[in-house]
Design a protein around this motif. Structure first.
Motif, PDB file in Angstrom:
ATOM      1  N   GLU A 103      54.683  84.345  52.491  1.00 17.15           N
ATOM      2  CA  GLU A 103      55.089  85.708  52.139  1.00 17.15           C
ATOM      3  C   GLU A 103      55.087  85.958  50.637  1.00 17.15           C
ATOM      4  OE1 GLU A 103      59.082  88.533  52.470  1.00 17.15           O
ATOM      5  OE2 GLU A 103      58.783  86.893  53.893  1.00 17.15           O
ATOM      6  N   GLN A 104      55.461  84.956  49.854  1.00 14.96           N
ATOM      7  CA  GLN A 104      55.716  85.176  48.426  1.00 14.96           C
ATOM      8  C   GLN A 104      54.676  84.574  47.492  1.00 14.96           C
ATOM      9  OE1 GLN A 104      59.591  83.367  48.086  1.00 14.96           O
ATOM     10  NE2 GLN A 104      60.673  85.147  48.904  1.00 14.96           N
ATOM     11  N   ALA A 105      53.883  83.617  47.963  1.00 12.61           N
ATOM     12  CA  ALA A 105      52.924  82.940  47.083  1.00 12.61           C
ATOM     13  C   ALA A 105      51.630  82.677  47.840  1.00 12.61           C
ATOM     14  CB  ALA A 105      53.525  81.641  46.548  1.00 12.61           C
ATOM     15  N   LYS A 106      51.019  83.745  48.304  1.00 16.47           N
ATOM     16  CA  LYS A 106      49.855  83.638  49.197  1.00 16.47           C
ATOM     17  C   LYS A 106      48.682  82.878  48.588  1.00 16.47           C
ATOM     18  CE  LYS A 106      50.769  87.896  51.855  1.00 16.47           C
ATOM     19  NZ  LYS A 106      52.109  88.164  51.274  1.00 16.47           N
ATOM     20  N   LYS A 107      48.551  82.884  47.255  1.00 17.12           N
ATOM     21  CA  LYS A 107      47.403  82.245  46.612  1.00 17.12           C
ATOM     22  C   LYS A 107      47.653  80.781  46.250  1.00 17.12           C
ATOM     23  CE  LYS A 107      45.599  86.559  44.647  1.00 17.12           C
ATOM     24  NZ  LYS A 107      45.173  87.267  43.403  1.00 17.12           N
ATOM     25  N   LEU A 108      48.849  80.306  46.504  1.00 22.41           N
ATOM     26  CA  LEU A 108      49.178  78.929  46.163  1.00 22.41           C
ATOM     27  C   LEU A 108      48.414  77.963  47.060  1.00 22.41           C
ATOM     28  CD1 LEU A 108      51.015  76.968  44.528  1.00 22.41           C
ATOM     29  CD2 LEU A 108      52.658  77.152  46.417  1.00 22.41           C
ATOM     30  N   ARG A 109      47.688  77.034  46.457  1.00 24.23           N
ATOM     31  CA  ARG A 109      46.998  75.976  47.195  1.00 24.23           C
ATOM     32  C   ARG A 109      47.916  74.753  47.227  1.00 24.23           C
ATOM     33  NH1 ARG A 109      43.019  73.569  45.417  1.00 24.23           N
ATOM     34  NH2 ARG A 109      41.934  73.192  47.371  1.00 24.23           N
ATOM     35  N   TYR A 110      48.452  74.485  48.402  1.00 20.96           N
ATOM     36  CA  TYR A 110      49.434  73.421  48.501  1.00 20.96           C
ATOM     37  C   TYR A 110      49.237  72.631  49.784  1.00 20.96           C
ATOM     38  CZ  TYR A 110      52.121  75.840  52.153  1.00 20.96           C
ATOM     39  OH  TYR A 110      52.521  76.421  53.338  1.00 20.96           O
ATOM     40  N   GLY A 111      49.903  71.509  49.839  1.00 19.35           N
ATOM     41  CA  GLY A 111      49.907  70.699  51.041  1.00 19.35           C
ATOM     42  C   GLY A 111      51.304  70.183  51.294  1.00 19.35           C
ATOM     43  N   THR A 112      51.512  69.629  52.482  1.00 18.85           N
ATOM     44  CA  THR A 112      52.790  69.020  52.824  1.00 18.85           C
ATOM     45  C   THR A 112      52.539  67.623  53.371  1.00 18.85           C
ATOM     46  OG1 THR A 112      52.756  69.924  55.072  1.00 18.85           O
ATOM     47  CG2 THR A 112      53.869  71.237  53.372  1.00 18.85           C
ATOM     48  N   ALA A 113      53.542  66.759  53.228  1.00 19.50           N
ATOM     49  CA  ALA A 113      53.436  65.383  53.697  1.00 19.50           C
ATOM     50  C   ALA A 113      54.839  64.856  53.941  1.00 19.50           C
ATOM     51  CB  ALA A 113      52.725  64.525  52.654  1.00 19.50           C
ATOM     52  N   ALA A 122      60.413  77.534  41.688  1.00 24.89           N
ATOM     53  CA  ALA A 122      59.624  76.777  40.717  1.00 24.89           C
ATOM     54  C   ALA A 122      58.366  76.152  41.310  1.00 24.89           C
ATOM     55  CB  ALA A 122      60.491  75.694  40.089  1.00 24.89           C
ATOM     56  N   PHE A 123      58.415  75.714  42.557  1.00 24.43           N
ATOM     57  CA  PHE A 123      57.213  75.164  43.174  1.00 24.43           C
ATOM     58  C   PHE A 123      56.209  76.275  43.454  1.00 24.43           C
ATOM     59  CE2 PHE A 123      54.641  74.065  46.897  1.00 24.43           C
ATOM     60  CZ  PHE A 123      54.005  72.922  46.414  1.00 24.43           C
ATOM     61  N   GLN A 124      56.690  77.390  43.917  1.00 24.50           N
ATOM     62  CA  GLN A 124      55.805  78.509  44.258  1.00 24.50           C
ATOM     63  C   GLN A 124      55.112  79.086  43.032  1.00 24.50           C
ATOM     64  OE1 GLN A 124      58.539  79.924  48.091  1.00 24.50           O
ATOM     65  NE2 GLN A 124      57.998  81.418  46.549  1.00 24.50           N
ATOM     66  N   THR A 125      55.736  78.988  41.872  1.00 23.38           N
ATOM     67  CA  THR A 125      55.142  79.530  40.645  1.00 23.38           C
ATOM     68  C   THR A 125      54.350  78.489  39.872  1.00 23.38           C
ATOM     69  OG1 THR A 125      57.185  79.085  39.414  1.00 23.38           O
ATOM     70  CG2 THR A 125      56.930  81.286  40.389  1.00 23.38           C
ATOM     71  N   GLY A 126      54.299  77.251  40.368  1.00 22.82           N
ATOM     72  CA  GLY A 126      53.510  76.220  39.717  1.00 22.82           C
ATOM     73  C   GLY A 126      54.195  75.530  38.557  1.00 22.82           C
ATOM     74  N   ARG A 127      55.482  75.709  38.397  1.00 25.25           N
ATOM     75  CA  ARG A 127      56.198  75.048  37.311  1.00 25.25           C
ATOM     76  C   ARG A 127      56.603  73.625  37.680  1.00 25.25           C
ATOM     77  NH1 ARG A 127      60.423  78.037  33.865  1.00 25.25           N
ATOM     78  NH2 ARG A 127      59.560  76.478  32.420  1.00 25.25           N
ATOM     79  N   ILE A 128      56.614  73.340  38.971  1.00 30.06           N
ATOM     80  CA  ILE A 128      56.854  71.984  39.468  1.00 30.06           C
ATOM     81  C   ILE A 128      55.726  71.623  40.419  1.00 30.06           C
ATOM     82  CG2 ILE A 128      58.369  70.577  40.912  1.00 30.06           C
ATOM     83  CD1 ILE A 128      60.737  71.989  39.762  1.00 30.06           C
ATOM     84  N   GLY A 187      66.233  77.005  33.325  1.00 29.65           N
ATOM     85  CA  GLY A 187      65.342  78.138  33.100  1.00 29.65           C
ATOM     86  C   GLY A 187      64.454  78.480  34.274  1.00 29.65           C
ATOM     87  N   LEU A 188      64.665  77.813  35.403  1.00 28.94           N
ATOM     88  CA  LEU A 188      63.827  78.065  36.574  1.00 28.94           C
ATOM     89  C   LEU A 188      64.342  79.236  37.394  1.00 28.94           C
ATOM     90  CD1 LEU A 188      63.212  74.384  37.780  1.00 28.94           C
ATOM     91  CD2 LEU A 188      61.690  75.825  36.412  1.00 28.94           C
ATOM     92  N   GLY A 189      63.457  79.815  38.191  1.00 25.95           N
ATOM     93  CA  GLY A 189      63.830  80.914  39.069  1.00 25.95           C
ATOM     94  C   GLY A 189      64.691  80.446  40.218  1.00 25.95           C
ATOM     95  N   ASP A 190      65.316  81.396  40.885  1.00 26.13           N
ATOM     96  CA  ASP A 190      66.177  81.081  42.022  1.00 26.13           C
ATOM     97  C   ASP A 190      65.366  80.413  43.129  1.00 26.13           C
ATOM     98  OD1 ASP A 190      68.888  81.665  43.444  1.00 26.13           O
ATOM     99  OD2 ASP A 190      67.341  82.313  44.865  1.00 26.13           O
ATOM    100  N   GLU A 191      65.980  79.409  43.750  1.00 25.80           N
ATOM    101  CA  GLU A 191      65.316  78.650  44.809  1.00 25.80           C
ATOM    102  C   GLU A 191      64.813  79.532  45.944  1.00 25.80           C
ATOM    103  OE1 GLU A 191      66.366  75.082  48.052  1.00 25.80           O
ATOM    104  OE2 GLU A 191      67.886  75.796  46.642  1.00 25.80           O
ATOM    105  N   TRP A 192      65.565  80.570  46.288  1.00 24.70           N
ATOM    106  CA  TRP A 192      65.265  81.383  47.465  1.00 24.70           C
ATOM    107  C   TRP A 192      64.510  82.663  47.136  1.00 24.70           C
ATOM    108  CZ3 TRP A 192      65.957  78.254  51.256  1.00 24.70           C
ATOM    109  CH2 TRP A 192      66.944  77.274  51.165  1.00 24.70           C
ATOM    110  N   SER A 193      64.028  82.776  45.896  1.00 21.19           N
ATOM    111  CA  SER A 193      63.290  83.969  45.487  1.00 21.19           C
ATOM    112  C   SER A 193      61.808  83.648  45.327  1.00 21.19           C
ATOM    113  CB  SER A 193      63.840  84.503  44.160  1.00 21.19           C
ATOM    114  OG  SER A 193      63.425  83.674  43.077  1.00 21.19           O
ATOM    115  N   ALA A 194      61.023  84.666  45.042  1.00 21.10           N
ATOM    116  CA  ALA A 194      59.592  84.475  44.792  1.00 21.10           C
ATOM    117  C   ALA A 194      59.360  83.681  43.514  1.00 21.10           C
ATOM    118  CB  ALA A 194      58.897  85.833  44.709  1.00 21.10           C
ATOM    119  N   ASP A 195      60.389  83.531  42.673  1.00 16.05           N
ATOM    120  CA  ASP A 195      60.290  82.760  41.437  1.00 16.05           C
ATOM    121  C   ASP A 195      60.602  81.284  41.641  1.00 16.05           C
ATOM    122  OD1 ASP A 195      59.554  84.918  39.834  1.00 16.05           O
ATOM    123  OD2 ASP A 195      61.633  85.518  39.500  1.00 16.05           O
TER     124      ASP A 195
END
Length: 344
Positions: free
Chosen positions: A194-204, A173-179, A163-171
């Motif tokens: 470009e697609q999730a400007k308000k997402l507060r995230y980090g990388t490691a 799952a990480f970008q929409t907060g479902r994961i 039920g998750l959105g396509d990996e390469w789209s704005a949907d």
């Protein structure tokens, strides 16, 4: 001629010129490149190509979701990843997954034997033969993952994933907060911008399997390589282009900035002209880490890793029995494919 170091170089190398004489003549050294990239562009005793840009894999994490669960830092081991992911996973009234801490399924987006295998420092080959079945780290890693899947439920994970959105789209799952956490490459930084400007995230760096001896800080890498075709009627001109694209700092920076991949040239990775926001910097640092590595270059290309993927995607559905004989069968299938290829 452009190829991918992990999938086609082993089969393409015989059609490509050895670049070593030109490199010696023009002062191009393997030491000019980050980490493992230059080593992985040689096959069968010949320098078939040089690396241009690379993909580097790491962990993306949603800062808000982690903070709500009481976490301020990302996990450093797979065991920590599992504990955090289980706490971060929430369920609907009917028991189905609402938000997933981390999707452990092999076959989900960038979860592959190659990318996950690096986390345990697995060995693929020994003395020219497959060694998956004789490598304890493979058994430990797959056992860990399969138990992780069972704790959530394979059926629940498959239903949620479907039920998750396509990996390469704005949907995504990480970008929409479902994961809350995901294994992904450096390119996701550009997608989020470009697609999730308000997402507060980090990388490691991606977590490592505790007890495996794998050093934390590196990651699985894959490079795009370029070389000179043996059939070229303008080999000197072709080498000039190869040298420019791989060793000219300005060209390497422009290419990396344009396609949002990691430069393999050390001077480009350190250039102030490189567009390198903080989340992207994680992958630059990982690319230079001595623990970063890629899957072996072989005559059968992607068949090597695909054989493990095929076994693992089936194995994760079951009870956990039959791992050792299953991996021995993987070795047999890989060796058979290598034997057929070498016989041609």
């Amino acid at each position: 001629m452009i190829t991918n170091v992990n999938t086609t170089l082993g089969t393409a190398c015989k059609t490509m010129e050895d670049l070593a004489p030109w490199m010696r003549r023009d002062g191009v050294s393997a030491d000019d490149f980050q980490g493992t990239f230059a080593e992985a562009t040689a096959f069968g005793g010949r320098r078939c190509s040089l690396p241009t840009t690379s993909d580097v894999y790491g962990l993306y994490f949603n800062k808000d979701l982690l903070a709500r669960a009481g976490y301020t830092t990302p996990p450093r081991t797979l065991q920590e990843l599992e504990r955090m992911a289980l706490k971060l996973t929430t369920y609907k009234a009917d028991g189905s997954i609402k938000t997933l801490g981390f999707n452990p399924l092999v076959g989900f987006q960038q979860n592959t034997a190659a990318t996950l295998g690096h986390a345990a420092g697995v060995r693929w080959m020994k003395d020219g033969d497959a060694s998956v079945g004789s490598t304890p780290e493979w058994r430990d890693l797959i056992s860990w993952q399969q138990k992780f899947v069972r704790k959530i439920g394979y059926a629940k994970l498959k239903t949620f994933t479907a039920g998750l959105g396509d990996e390469w789209s704005a949907d995504n799952a990480f970008q929409t907060g479902r994961i809350a956490m995901a294994l992904d490459g450096e390119w996701r930084v550009a997608f989020i911008a470009e697609q999730a400007k308000k997402l507060r995230y980090g990388t490691a760096p991606f977590p490592v399997l505790a007890g495996s001896g794998q050093h934390y800080g590196g990651g699985f890498v894959s490079a795009a390589d370029i070389g000179v075709n043996k059939r070229s009627s303008h080999k000197e001109a072709a080498w000039t282009l190869v040298k420019y694209l791989t060793t000219d700092t300005g060209a390497a920076v422009k290419l990396a900035n344009g396609i949002k991949n990691i430069p393999t040239l050390k001077s480009a990775a350190a250039s102030p002209s490189l567009d390198a926001p903080a989340p992207y910097r994680t992958f630059i640092d990982a690319s230079a880490d001595l623990a970063s590595d890629t899957s072996p270059v072989t005559e059968i290309g992607s068949t090597l890793t695909a054989t493990v993927d095929d076994f693992w995607t089936g194995y994760q559905q079951g009870s956990g029995a039959g791992l050792a004989p299953g991996l021995r069968k993987v070795d047999k299938d890989i060796d058979n494919a290598l034997g057929l290829r070498r016989a041609k």
